[in-house]
Design a protein around this motif. Sequence first.
Motif, PDB file in Angstrom:
ATOM      1  N   GLU A  83      50.785  56.150  43.945  1.00 35.51           N
ATOM      2  CA  GLU A  83      51.037  56.200  42.608  1.00 35.51           C
ATOM      3  C   GLU A  83      50.758  57.467  41.815  1.00 35.51           C
ATOM      4  O   GLU A  83      51.417  57.749  40.931  1.00 35.51           O
ATOM      5  CB  GLU A  83      49.839  55.170  42.053  1.00 35.51           C
ATOM      6  CG  GLU A  83      50.106  53.512  42.345  1.00 35.51           C
ATOM      7  CD  GLU A  83      49.265  52.831  41.903  1.00 35.51           C
ATOM      8  OE1 GLU A  83      48.416  53.129  40.839  1.00 35.51           O
ATOM      9  OE2 GLU A  83      49.209  51.411  42.194  1.00 35.51           O
ATOM     10  N   LEU A  98      54.074  59.391  42.071  1.00 40.60           N
ATOM     11  CA  LEU A  98      55.348  58.562  41.432  1.00 40.60           C
ATOM     12  C   LEU A  98      55.589  59.323  40.069  1.00 40.60           C
ATOM     13  O   LEU A  98      54.602  59.436  39.049  1.00 40.60           O
ATOM     14  CB  LEU A  98      55.149  57.389  41.533  1.00 40.60           C
ATOM     15  CG  LEU A  98      55.223  56.630  42.699  1.00 40.60           C
ATOM     16  CD1 LEU A  98      55.128  55.199  42.578  1.00 40.60           C
ATOM     17  CD2 LEU A  98      56.613  56.851  43.355  1.00 40.60           C
ATOM     18  N   MET A 113      57.397  57.864  36.789  1.00 39.22           N
ATOM     19  CA  MET A 113      57.913  56.878  36.349  1.00 39.22           C
ATOM     20  C   MET A 113      58.379  56.764  34.723  1.00 39.22           C
ATOM     21  O   MET A 113      57.983  57.463  34.045  1.00 39.22           O
ATOM     22  CB  MET A 113      56.775  55.662  36.087  1.00 39.22           C
ATOM     23  CG  MET A 113      56.197  55.420  37.581  1.00 39.22           C
ATOM     24  SD  MET A 113      57.024  54.456  38.675  1.00 39.22           S
ATOM     25  CE  MET A 113      57.311  53.060  37.899  1.00 39.22           C
ATOM     26  N   ARG A 114      59.682  56.342  34.645  1.00 40.35           N
ATOM     27  CA  ARG A 114      60.147  56.229  33.277  1.00 40.35           C
ATOM     28  C   ARG A 114      61.030  54.640  33.293  1.00 40.35           C
ATOM     29  O   ARG A 114      62.029  54.443  33.739  1.00 40.35           O
ATOM     30  CB  ARG A 114      61.397  57.377  33.337  1.00 40.35           C
ATOM     31  CG  ARG A 114      60.861  58.890  32.971  1.00 40.35           C
ATOM     32  CD  ARG A 114      59.901  58.650  31.591  1.00 40.35           C
ATOM     33  NE  ARG A 114      59.401  60.254  31.570  1.00 40.35           N
ATOM     34  CZ  ARG A 114      58.406  60.654  31.899  1.00 40.35           C
ATOM     35  NH1 ARG A 114      57.795  59.928  32.924  1.00 40.35           N
ATOM     36  NH2 ARG A 114      58.183  61.846  31.840  1.00 40.35           N
ATOM     37  N   ALA A 163      62.230  51.310  34.582  1.00 39.23           N
ATOM     38  CA  ALA A 163      62.550  50.877  35.838  1.00 39.23           C
ATOM     39  C   ALA A 163      62.876  51.808  36.923  1.00 39.23           C
ATOM     40  O   ALA A 163      63.406  51.737  38.141  1.00 39.23           O
ATOM     41  CB  ALA A 163      63.778  49.991  35.750  1.00 39.23           C
ATOM     42  N   ALA A 196      61.789  55.334  39.162  1.00 35.15           N
ATOM     43  CA  ALA A 196      60.448  55.810  39.661  1.00 35.15           C
ATOM     44  C   ALA A 196      61.076  56.956  40.626  1.00 35.15           C
ATOM     45  O   ALA A 196      61.942  56.587  41.530  1.00 35.15           O
ATOM     46  CB  ALA A 196      60.026  54.887  40.608  1.00 35.15           C
ATOM     47  N   ASP A 215      59.827  59.166  43.564  1.00 38.86           N
ATOM     48  CA  ASP A 215      58.589  59.575  44.610  1.00 38.86           C
ATOM     49  C   ASP A 215      58.670  61.202  44.893  1.00 38.86           C
ATOM     50  O   ASP A 215      59.583  61.455  45.585  1.00 38.86           O
ATOM     51  CB  ASP A 215      59.078  58.749  45.986  1.00 38.86           C
ATOM     52  CG  ASP A 215      57.923  58.946  46.844  1.00 38.86           C
ATOM     53  OD1 ASP A 215      57.365  60.187  46.924  1.00 38.86           O
ATOM     54  OD2 ASP A 215      57.587  58.011  47.795  1.00 38.86           O
ATOM     55  N   HIS A 232      64.744  49.766  39.565  1.00 40.54           N
ATOM     56  CA  HIS A 232      64.382  48.535  39.884  1.00 40.54           C
ATOM     57  C   HIS A 232      64.161  48.003  41.470  1.00 40.54           C
ATOM     58  O   HIS A 232      64.670  47.189  42.023  1.00 40.54           O
ATOM     59  CB  HIS A 232      65.912  47.381  39.470  1.00 40.54           C
ATOM     60  CG  HIS A 232      66.165  47.654  38.154  1.00 40.54           C
ATOM     61  ND1 HIS A 232      65.177  47.045  36.990  1.00 40.54           N
ATOM     62  CD2 HIS A 232      67.187  48.127  37.426  1.00 40.54           C
ATOM     63  CE1 HIS A 232      65.773  47.423  35.851  1.00 40.54           C
ATOM     64  NE2 HIS A 232      67.064  48.017  36.109  1.00 40.54           N
ATOM     65  N   CYS A 273      64.495  65.268  38.518  1.00 38.69           N
ATOM     66  CA  CYS A 273      63.079  65.880  38.206  1.00 38.69           C
ATOM     67  C   CYS A 273      63.079  66.611  37.254  1.00 38.69           C
ATOM     68  O   CYS A 273      61.996  66.412  36.469  1.00 38.69           O
ATOM     69  CB  CYS A 273      62.534  66.130  39.523  1.00 38.69           C
ATOM     70  SG  CYS A 273      60.825  66.656  39.322  1.00 38.69           S
ATOM     71  N   SER A 318      69.204  51.906  33.644  1.00 32.16           N
ATOM     72  CA  SER A 318      67.803  52.195  33.778  1.00 32.16           C
ATOM     73  C   SER A 318      67.073  52.518  32.356  1.00 32.16           C
ATOM     74  O   SER A 318      66.157  52.350  32.533  1.00 32.16           O
ATOM     75  CB  SER A 318      67.814  53.730  34.226  1.00 32.16           C
ATOM     76  OG  SER A 318      68.413  54.848  33.550  1.00 32.16           O
TER      77      SER A 318
END
Length: 226
Positions: free
Chosen positions: A127, A130, A132-133, A135, A137, A139, A148, A163, A208
Amino acid sequence: MKGKTVLMVEDNEHVQVINRIVLEREGCTVLSAVSLAGARRVLAEHPAIDIAVLDILLPDGNGLAFIPELREATSAPVLLLTSKRDYEDMVRGLTGGADDYMTKPYRVEELLARMVALLHRRDAARESALLMRGALALDMVAQRAFLHGEDILLSPREFGVLCYLIQHEGEGISAGQLYETVWMLPANGNVSAAKTVISRLRKKLEGSGYAITSGWGVGYCFEREK
C-alpha cells in the motif's frame, strides 16, 4: 487468511497433513511439496503464491540455500519452519532472505498468527508503494498501472511520464521538461516522443475520472476531469 495461497515445502507427512487441515479450515489454498524439486514444479505452475512455509532439512537439499531461488520466483513472504534449533541457522535464515523463523514442535495457533502478521506486513508495504488517484493505481515497485483493478499495460516511458505528471498534479509541465526528466536526454527541440506518449496515455486513462489536459504556453497537466 481466507483466499490466500500457501506454498508448504515440508517432507514430514504428519506435519503436512496437520498444517493443510488447519490452513484449509482458514480458507487457504495449500500447495504442497516434499522436496526442493517439488517446490520448483509447484512454483512453475502456480507462481502467484501469497506466502511460503519452508522446511530447512529436505531430501534433496537445504532450504536455506533455496531461499534466493524462491525470492527470484516470488515476492511472497517466507517463513522457515524447522526442527533445527541452532542459533546460527536462524541468523542465516533471516539474513538470507526469510521473513520469520519457527522451530518444531510448535502450536498451530502460533503458526497461523505469524503467517497473518507476515501477510499484514506485506500488504502494508504494498500500500505504501501505491500511488492512487481514484480508480487509478500506480505500483511504484513493479512500475505497472491499474485502472479499476485491470492492468492498462503501460510501457516504461508511459509509466514514467504518467508518474511524473501525477506527482506534479495540477501543474503545467512542458513536453521538453517531460522528455528531459523521463528520457534523461536534452530536449533540443525534439520532443515528439513525449507528445506521442501523452497521446497514448490519454486513451489509456479514459474512464479513470482524470485527464491530461494541455494549453498553449501552459504545458501538460494531470487533473481531475471537470
